[in-house]
Design a protein around this motif. Structure first.
Motif, short mmCIF file in Angstrom:
data_model
loop_
_atom_site.label_atom_id
_atom_site.label_comp_id
_atom_site.label_asym_id
_atom_site.label_seq_id
_atom_site.Cartn_x
_atom_site.Cartn_y
_atom_site.Cartn_z
N ILE A 1 19.40 15.70 -1.96
CA ILE A 1 20.72 15.17 -2.29
C ILE A 1 21.34 14.51 -1.06
CG2 ILE A 1 23.05 15.75 -3.09
CD1 ILE A 1 20.75 15.83 -5.24
N ARG A 2 21.16 15.10 0.12
CA ARG A 2 21.67 14.48 1.35
C ARG A 2 20.97 13.13 1.58
NH1 ARG A 2 22.30 19.83 2.84
NH2 ARG A 2 20.19 20.12 3.62
N ARG A 3 19.66 13.10 1.37
CA ARG A 3 18.94 11.83 1.54
C ARG A 3 19.42 10.80 0.53
NH1 ARG A 3 13.56 14.89 1.67
NH2 ARG A 3 13.42 15.54 3.82
N LEU A 4 19.62 11.23 -0.70
CA LEU A 4 20.09 10.32 -1.74
C LEU A 4 21.49 9.78 -1.41
CD1 LEU A 4 18.73 12.19 -4.83
CD2 LEU A 4 18.11 9.87 -4.14
N SER A 5 22.32 10.61 -0.83
CA SER A 5 23.65 10.16 -0.40
C SER A 5 23.51 9.05 0.64
CB SER A 5 24.44 11.34 0.16
OG SER A 5 25.68 10.90 0.66
N LEU A 6 22.60 9.23 1.58
CA LEU A 6 22.34 8.20 2.59
C LEU A 6 21.81 6.93 1.94
CD1 LEU A 6 22.14 7.13 5.45
CD2 LEU A 6 19.96 8.36 5.68
N ILE A 7 20.91 7.08 0.99
CA ILE A 7 20.36 5.92 0.27
C ILE A 7 21.49 5.14 -0.42
CG2 ILE A 7 18.99 5.26 -1.76
CD1 ILE A 7 17.00 7.49 -0.84
N MET A 8 22.38 5.86 -1.07
CA MET A 8 23.50 5.21 -1.76
C MET A 8 24.39 4.48 -0.74
SD MET A 8 22.98 5.73 -4.92
CE MET A 8 24.52 5.23 -5.65
N VAL B 1 16.09 -0.19 2.55
CA VAL B 1 16.41 1.23 2.38
C VAL B 1 15.14 2.06 2.51
CG1 VAL B 1 17.22 3.00 0.76
CG2 VAL B 1 18.48 0.85 0.98
N GLU B 2 14.10 1.62 1.84
CA GLU B 2 12.83 2.35 1.90
C GLU B 2 12.32 2.41 3.35
OE1 GLU B 2 8.31 2.45 0.07
OE2 GLU B 2 9.69 0.88 -0.61
N ASN B 3 12.35 1.28 4.06
CA ASN B 3 11.91 1.27 5.46
C ASN B 3 12.75 2.20 6.31
OD1 ASN B 3 9.93 -0.61 4.85
ND2 ASN B 3 11.14 -2.35 5.54
N TYR B 4 14.07 2.15 6.13
CA TYR B 4 14.97 3.00 6.89
C TYR B 4 14.64 4.48 6.64
CZ TYR B 4 19.23 4.84 8.95
OH TYR B 4 20.13 5.53 9.74
N MET B 5 14.45 4.82 5.37
CA MET B 5 14.18 6.23 5.03
C MET B 5 12.83 6.68 5.59
SD MET B 5 16.95 7.17 3.71
CE MET B 5 16.47 8.83 3.24
N ARG B 6 11.85 5.80 5.56
CA ARG B 6 10.55 6.16 6.16
C ARG B 6 10.70 6.42 7.66
NH1 ARG B 6 6.55 5.93 2.65
NH2 ARG B 6 6.70 4.55 0.85
N LEU B 7 11.48 5.57 8.32
CA LEU B 7 11.73 5.77 9.75
C LEU B 7 12.47 7.08 9.99
CD1 LEU B 7 12.81 2.16 10.77
CD2 LEU B 7 10.72 3.36 11.49
N LEU B 8 13.46 7.35 9.17
CA LEU B 8 14.22 8.59 9.31
C LEU B 8 13.32 9.81 9.22
CD1 LEU B 8 17.02 10.00 9.47
CD2 LEU B 8 17.04 9.94 6.97
N LEU B 9 12.41 9.78 8.26
CA LEU B 9 11.52 10.93 8.08
C LEU B 9 10.49 11.06 9.19
CD1 LEU B 9 11.03 10.84 4.21
CD2 LEU B 9 12.47 12.39 5.56
N GLU C 1 15.12 2.02 16.41
CA GLU C 1 14.78 1.07 15.34
C GLU C 1 15.79 1.13 14.21
OE1 GLU C 1 10.80 -0.35 12.90
OE2 GLU C 1 10.66 1.32 14.32
N ARG C 2 16.22 2.35 13.86
CA ARG C 2 17.24 2.49 12.81
C ARG C 2 18.57 1.93 13.26
NH1 ARG C 2 17.81 8.10 11.91
NH2 ARG C 2 16.37 8.55 13.59
N LEU C 3 18.94 2.17 14.51
CA LEU C 3 20.17 1.59 15.05
C LEU C 3 20.13 0.06 15.02
CD1 LEU C 3 20.99 3.93 18.05
CD2 LEU C 3 22.43 3.53 16.04
N GLU C 4 18.98 -0.50 15.32
CA GLU C 4 18.82 -1.96 15.28
C GLU C 4 19.00 -2.49 13.86
OE1 GLU C 4 18.36 -5.86 16.36
OE2 GLU C 4 18.84 -4.11 17.59
#
Length: 121
Positions: free
Chosen positions: A43-50, A62-70, A78-81
């Motif tokens: 649910i926390r990840r989904l909140s970030l996705i939203m 979004v998918e790339n960001y989430m893969r990097l996060l994990l 990279e996420r900050l960029e």
């Protein structure tokens, strides 16, 4: 929590939940008796996705960001960029829109000024 329960409780569209499932990013999501079960981390990840969707990230971004996060902390730069690029793009859009508003205000002013001149005659 099932997909329908998560959708209703957190107001997340089913399509977003299905997309999230399809990415295979959610190791904590378990399939039980044919239905996905979401835990609080999901649910926390989904909140970030939203949030990412709300600020203009595409599905791919979004998918790339989430893969990097994990992947962990070593991807922070990279996420900050990614966030910086979206912020810069948003600022550019704001400036463009402000320029449009300025031009509209000028046209409005010109019309009002012309109306005042015609009333004074």
């Amino acid at each position: 929590m099932t997909i329908h329960e998560a959708s209703q409780r957190y107001k997340i569209p089913i399509e977003v939940l299905r997309e999230y499932e399809s990415w295979g990013l959610c190791g904590a999501v378990k399939k039980v008796m044919g239905a996905w079960q979401y835990d609080e981390e999901d649910i926390r990840r989904l909140s970030l996705i939203m949030t990412l969707h709300d600020v203009g990230f595409s599905n791919q971004e979004v998918e790339n960001y989430m893969r990097l996060l994990l992947e962990g902390k070593n991807t922070e730069q990279e996420r900050l960029e990614m966030i910086r690029r979206h912020r810069d793009s948003t600022l550019d859009e704001i400036h463009f829109r402000q320029a449009q508003l300025d031009r509209l205000d000028y046209l409005k002013y010109k019309i009002q000024k012309a109306d005042q001149k015609s009333e004074n005659r």
